[in-house]
Design a protein around this motif. Sequence first.
Motif, PDB file in Angstrom:
ATOM      1  N   ASP A 205      -1.450  12.446   1.308  1.00 21.01           N
ATOM      2  CA  ASP A 205      -0.939  11.799   0.102  1.00 21.01           C
ATOM      3  C   ASP A 205      -0.633  10.333   0.373  1.00 21.01           C
ATOM      4  O   ASP A 205      -0.946   9.459  -0.431  1.00 21.01           O
ATOM      5  CB  ASP A 205       0.297  12.539  -0.421  1.00 21.01           C
ATOM      6  CG  ASP A 205       1.372  12.693   0.646  1.00 21.01           C
ATOM      7  OD1 ASP A 205       1.001  12.736   1.838  1.00 21.01           O
ATOM      8  OD2 ASP A 205       2.562  12.754   0.294  1.00 21.01           O
ATOM      9  N   GLU A 206      -0.052  10.058   1.523  1.00 22.47           N
ATOM     10  CA  GLU A 206       0.275   8.676   1.864  1.00 22.47           C
ATOM     11  C   GLU A 206      -0.981   7.828   1.957  1.00 22.47           C
ATOM     12  O   GLU A 206      -1.032   6.694   1.500  1.00 22.47           O
ATOM     13  CB  GLU A 206       0.959   8.615   3.235  1.00 22.47           C
ATOM     14  CG  GLU A 206       2.361   9.074   3.209  1.00 22.47           C
ATOM     15  CD  GLU A 206       2.954   9.125   4.604  1.00 22.47           C
ATOM     16  OE1 GLU A 206       2.295   8.656   5.558  1.00 22.47           O
ATOM     17  OE2 GLU A 206       4.069   9.632   4.726  1.00 22.47           O
ATOM     18  N   ILE A 207      -1.982   8.411   2.578  1.00 23.19           N
ATOM     19  CA  ILE A 207      -3.196   7.646   2.822  1.00 23.19           C
ATOM     20  C   ILE A 207      -3.891   7.353   1.505  1.00 23.19           C
ATOM     21  O   ILE A 207      -4.381   6.240   1.278  1.00 23.19           O
ATOM     22  CB  ILE A 207      -4.084   8.419   3.814  1.00 23.19           C
ATOM     23  CG1 ILE A 207      -3.510   8.162   5.195  1.00 23.19           C
ATOM     24  CG2 ILE A 207      -5.538   7.986   3.728  1.00 23.19           C
ATOM     25  CD1 ILE A 207      -4.054   9.007   6.254  1.00 23.19           C
ATOM     26  N   GLN A 208      -3.860   8.311   0.591  1.00 21.00           N
ATOM     27  CA  GLN A 208      -4.476   8.075  -0.717  1.00 21.00           C
ATOM     28  C   GLN A 208      -3.731   6.997  -1.481  1.00 21.00           C
ATOM     29  O   GLN A 208      -4.303   6.215  -2.227  1.00 21.00           O
ATOM     30  CB  GLN A 208      -4.458   9.370  -1.515  1.00 21.00           C
ATOM     31  CG  GLN A 208      -5.507  10.328  -1.018  1.00 21.00           C
ATOM     32  CD  GLN A 208      -5.801  11.381  -2.035  1.00 21.00           C
ATOM     33  OE1 GLN A 208      -4.909  12.124  -2.416  1.00 21.00           O
ATOM     34  NE2 GLN A 208      -7.029  11.430  -2.484  1.00 21.00           N
ATOM     35  N   ARG A 209      -2.428   6.973  -1.296  1.00 17.72           N
ATOM     36  CA  ARG A 209      -1.597   6.045  -2.026  1.00 17.72           C
ATOM     37  C   ARG A 209      -1.747   4.627  -1.484  1.00 17.72           C
ATOM     38  O   ARG A 209      -1.653   3.658  -2.218  1.00 17.72           O
ATOM     39  CB  ARG A 209      -0.152   6.497  -1.821  1.00 17.72           C
ATOM     40  CG  ARG A 209       0.737   6.198  -2.985  1.00 17.72           C
ATOM     41  CD  ARG A 209       2.067   6.862  -2.717  1.00 17.72           C
ATOM     42  NE  ARG A 209       3.099   5.861  -2.746  1.00 17.72           N
ATOM     43  CZ  ARG A 209       4.350   6.075  -2.368  1.00 17.72           C
ATOM     44  NH1 ARG A 209       4.692   7.239  -1.898  1.00 17.72           N
ATOM     45  NH2 ARG A 209       5.227   5.127  -2.454  1.00 17.72           N
ATOM     46  N   LEU A 210      -1.949   4.522  -0.185  1.00 15.00           N
ATOM     47  CA  LEU A 210      -1.746   3.253   0.499  1.00 15.00           C
ATOM     48  C   LEU A 210      -3.037   2.586   0.951  1.00 15.00           C
ATOM     49  O   LEU A 210      -3.152   1.359   0.900  1.00 15.00           O
ATOM     50  CB  LEU A 210      -0.861   3.535   1.726  1.00 15.00           C
ATOM     51  CG  LEU A 210      -0.321   2.365   2.511  1.00 15.00           C
ATOM     52  CD1 LEU A 210       0.696   1.627   1.661  1.00 15.00           C
ATOM     53  CD2 LEU A 210       0.337   2.873   3.786  1.00 15.00           C
ATOM     54  N   CYS A 211      -4.017   3.368   1.372  1.00 15.69           N
ATOM     55  CA  CYS A 211      -5.075   2.772   2.183  1.00 15.69           C
ATOM     56  C   CYS A 211      -6.332   2.446   1.380  1.00 15.69           C
ATOM     57  O   CYS A 211      -6.676   3.148   0.428  1.00 15.69           O
ATOM     58  CB  CYS A 211      -5.420   3.709   3.336  1.00 15.69           C
ATOM     59  SG  CYS A 211      -4.008   3.991   4.411  1.00 15.69           S
ATOM     60  N   HIS A 212      -6.992   1.378   1.785  1.00 15.81           N
ATOM     61  CA  HIS A 212      -8.232   0.972   1.136  1.00 15.81           C
ATOM     62  C   HIS A 212      -9.434   1.707   1.711  1.00 15.81           C
ATOM     63  O   HIS A 212     -10.398   1.985   1.023  1.00 15.81           O
ATOM     64  CB  HIS A 212      -8.453  -0.536   1.321  1.00 15.81           C
ATOM     65  CG  HIS A 212      -7.270  -1.355   0.910  1.00 15.81           C
ATOM     66  ND1 HIS A 212      -6.528  -2.097   1.802  1.00 15.81           N
ATOM     67  CD2 HIS A 212      -6.672  -1.521  -0.296  1.00 15.81           C
ATOM     68  CE1 HIS A 212      -5.540  -2.708   1.163  1.00 15.81           C
ATOM     69  NE2 HIS A 212      -5.606  -2.377  -0.109  1.00 15.81           N
ATOM     70  N   ASN A 213      -9.383   1.951   2.990  1.00 16.17           N
ATOM     71  CA  ASN A 213     -10.483   2.619   3.672  1.00 16.17           C
ATOM     72  C   ASN A 213      -9.912   3.602   4.683  1.00 16.17           C
ATOM     73  O   ASN A 213      -8.773   3.444   5.122  1.00 16.17           O
ATOM     74  CB  ASN A 213     -11.360   1.607   4.420  1.00 16.17           C
ATOM     75  CG  ASN A 213     -12.268   0.870   3.471  1.00 16.17           C
ATOM     76  OD1 ASN A 213     -13.106   1.468   2.811  1.00 16.17           O
ATOM     77  ND2 ASN A 213     -12.090  -0.441   3.383  1.00 16.17           N
ATOM     78  N   ALA A 214     -10.718   4.561   5.033  1.00 21.00           N
ATOM     79  CA  ALA A 214     -10.259   5.519   6.030  1.00 21.00           C
ATOM     80  C   ALA A 214     -11.385   5.839   6.999  1.00 21.00           C
ATOM     81  O   ALA A 214     -12.543   5.969   6.602  1.00 21.00           O
ATOM     82  CB  ALA A 214      -9.784   6.805   5.357  1.00 21.00           C
ATOM     83  N   THR A 215     -11.013   5.915   8.287  1.00 23.15           N
ATOM     84  CA  THR A 215     -11.951   6.399   9.291  1.00 23.15           C
ATOM     85  C   THR A 215     -11.396   7.717   9.790  1.00 23.15           C
ATOM     86  O   THR A 215     -10.216   7.808  10.130  1.00 23.15           O
ATOM     87  CB  THR A 215     -12.075   5.394  10.454  1.00 23.15           C
ATOM     88  OG1 THR A 215     -12.612   4.188   9.937  1.00 23.15           O
ATOM     89  CG2 THR A 215     -12.954   5.935  11.554  1.00 23.15           C
ATOM     90  N   ILE A 216     -12.221   8.732   9.793  1.00 20.70           N
ATOM     91  CA  ILE A 216     -11.735  10.056  10.165  1.00 20.70           C
ATOM     92  C   ILE A 216     -12.348  10.466  11.493  1.00 20.70           C
ATOM     93  O   ILE A 216     -13.566  10.423  11.677  1.00 20.70           O
ATOM     94  CB  ILE A 216     -12.064  11.084   9.071  1.00 20.70           C
ATOM     95  CG1 ILE A 216     -11.394  10.644   7.766  1.00 20.70           C
ATOM     96  CG2 ILE A 216     -11.596  12.478   9.466  1.00 20.70           C
ATOM     97  CD1 ILE A 216     -11.899  11.342   6.548  1.00 20.70           C
TER      98      ILE A 216
END
Lengths: 527, 359
Positions: A205-216
């Motif tokens: 939830d935090e990452i969806q709220r905050l981040c522009h891009n994600a590396t998994i």
Amino acid sequence: MTDFNRGDAKQLLEVRNITKMYGDLAANKDVSLAISQGEIHALLGENGAGKSTLVKVIYGSLQPTSGEVFWQGEKLTIANPAAARQLGIGMVFQHFSLFDALTVAENIALALPGKLDLPKLSEKIARVSVEYGLPLVPTALVADLSVGERQRIEIVRCLLQEPKLLIMDEPTAVLTPQEADQLFETLHRLSNEGCAVLYISHRLDEIQRLCHNATILRHGKVVATCDPQEETAASLARLMVGADVHEIKTRSAPQTGKAILSVKDLAMKPDGPFSVALKNINLNVRGGEIVAIAGVAGNGQGELFDVLSGEKLATNNDDILISGIGVGRKNINVRRQMSAAFVPEERLGHGAVPEFSLSDNVVLTRFATSGRIISSGMINAKASQNILLNIVEEFDVRKSGPDPEARSLSGGNLQKFVVGRELDRSPSLLIVNQPTWGVDAGAAALIRQALIDLAADGSGVLVISQDLDEIFEIADQIAVISRGQLSKTVPAGDLTLEEIGLMMAGSHENNAHQNNNDANHASEATP
Amino acid sequence: MKLILEKRPERSKKMALLSPILAIGLTVLFGAIIFAARGLNPLTALYVFFIEPVTTIWSIEELIVKAAPLILIGVGLAVSFEAKVWNIGAEGQLIMGALAGSMIPIFFTGWQSPLTLVAMLVLGMIGGALFGAIPAFLKTRFNANEILTSLMLVYVAGYLGDWLVRGPWRDPNGYNFPKSVSFEGWQLLPTIGEGRVHIGALLAVIAALALAFMMSKTLKGFEIKIMGNAPRAGMFAGFSPKKTVWFAMLLSGALAGLAGISEVAGPSGQLQPVISPGYGFTAIIVAFLGRLNPIGVIFAGVLLAISYLGGESAQMTLGISARIGQVFQGMLLFFILACDTLILYRVKLLSSTKPATGG
């Protein structure tokens, strides 16, 4: 968030094909990642996926085995953290490095290069901290501050060096939701000013709220790069956990007997700032079944193990029942005498004493339950050596010499010894935390088989593990722990990876909370 | 060129044994330098300090008298330190033991029976143990550092003893000298042979053997080693850290108290303002020099006893202060702690031409 536009922003950091080997193990394999100015970039993955290794490479505290690092388009080597800081890379660690007895300003002064001008620095701290919505009193003693305030010190310490890239390792793990909200505002503001943030978390939830891009990351490799806004929490969870987990093996329905371990509304206050509070834990383990508790490290697994084993005592004796008898206030040896056995996560220093011989380590957990080991207060070395021989033979423990010190064994062999020492007693209840953590595949298979065999003989087994592959391989029932709250127990066959990933990210927490409230209301209503 | 300490992959067993020998060697070397700096022939001075005290029967007896309390306290501290409970206040526990045991001859002056002596020794142990219980309580209840509390209590005990001897417990027929009544008959420890050696020496050896047995063979010894070594594993074994603190403080306090009452019922024969020449502090060195091993403590106790006699001998023969004995004790403790670093680290020489790279 809308301010950030990838097209305009200049690239700040790029790592290409980073590989970091530890012996034969690749902690990072061909990892590539790019961050632009002002970008908030999430690094997502389970424990052991290689997040920390990658961050350490970027922060200069580890050197990659191979691969390249580019900073503002220029190829370079980051030799150490000091060099990283000079480039403009700041890092806020999950565990703070602050001196309790010093003030805020003194703590920050310690980290800054050059001559010290405390009054001037204090004034600067006060100004910068207010400016970024992280108010701090420079003269306050660190010992008097909350965890959230301590984290602010670490952040302000980085901000004073005017970083271009801020790395944050699980920053919200220790924060209250309100403190977390405040932190997100600060991070947005930094992003608007052009500072990039590398944000490590597993909270979707935090990452969806905050981040522009994600590396998994998964198993040291990049499995996906995506825009978290365009993903659902479920799809992110699937990427993180991996769809390639092998088939769920439906075992022949376990013949479940009567409850061997029951935990009822167990709650524990945290011990210190880095300890997790346990909230309303309910759990049943019946004879013949393996119950697994999944979860990301640091969500209360250690705390739960300690209170189940009796190293910490519960508030009420009836919070924990073994074979129907309350043991919450009884110490670990009383529980062992009721045929319970325990294997902690940490082999060296907890499950075994590194400097003691293996036979002395047999005494460690067996003296209270084996009449042969202790007679009138004296240790019978012969008895413990005989037990050692049994364990070594049955669990194929490879060692140098007949009775070497525990620390001379390899991780896998020591774990076989530590697990074997308990299974040798044929306990009716076994509670084991991370049974195969850091253990080679051969030893892991042997240990898992032994757990399955124990359950097949009618004993109850509770496994706390971060390894989902392991859980799906051996568990009959699965529950998930997140921030000290335990989900309902679900039969392993009824769970998909997606669901379990969402639960690990905390989806059951609010529900659990809601249920508690309902329960409270209900109890208020009934006179 | 640069000297650095590099962590060894594992504890060096060789160094653990070599360290005390190295420390003694360095102490002798620097002692010689100090003597030379004072204009003395270092070889003669070292002879006077270390060898002369063991050349006559009389001085060997005196050596045993001095070694007895050092060993008695040292074995208790060795067990306590093995559990990583840092009782630095044995001197205070010694004084309280001496005061508690002395209550019998002071308040029941006429009581003469073998039981008198037994009661005195038991009271001495209780007095020392109770005084050791204060830091144990503060540690287990408030997490107060026992190094500080036990050390500060030494001065409390010292002033209490001083006040009692000058005030309420002063011998009414003692011409106002700050002394208690002289102990007599069963109020004194029997001597062994003709000289000054009393059964305190026997008690010291018995205590050392008993604790050596406890540490190597019993579950209690196992518990102490494990709590000092790996407390987390100790709790996993079901032992309580608090109980370990209590046990260590009470045991080392009781033995220091026994040494205290043995001192006043032995060589002194009465209470005086100063009961011990710092045995409680010197015993810390004894415990470490003896590798926290009760049998090792016996040898270390004899060696440290020499430093007391050597000081007196240096004062008489060379005309320098007997305090030189304390200088040697200080150097010995310093060097043994320094040399113990080599158990876990090795010294490495780095040439300065190759710059150290981070990472």
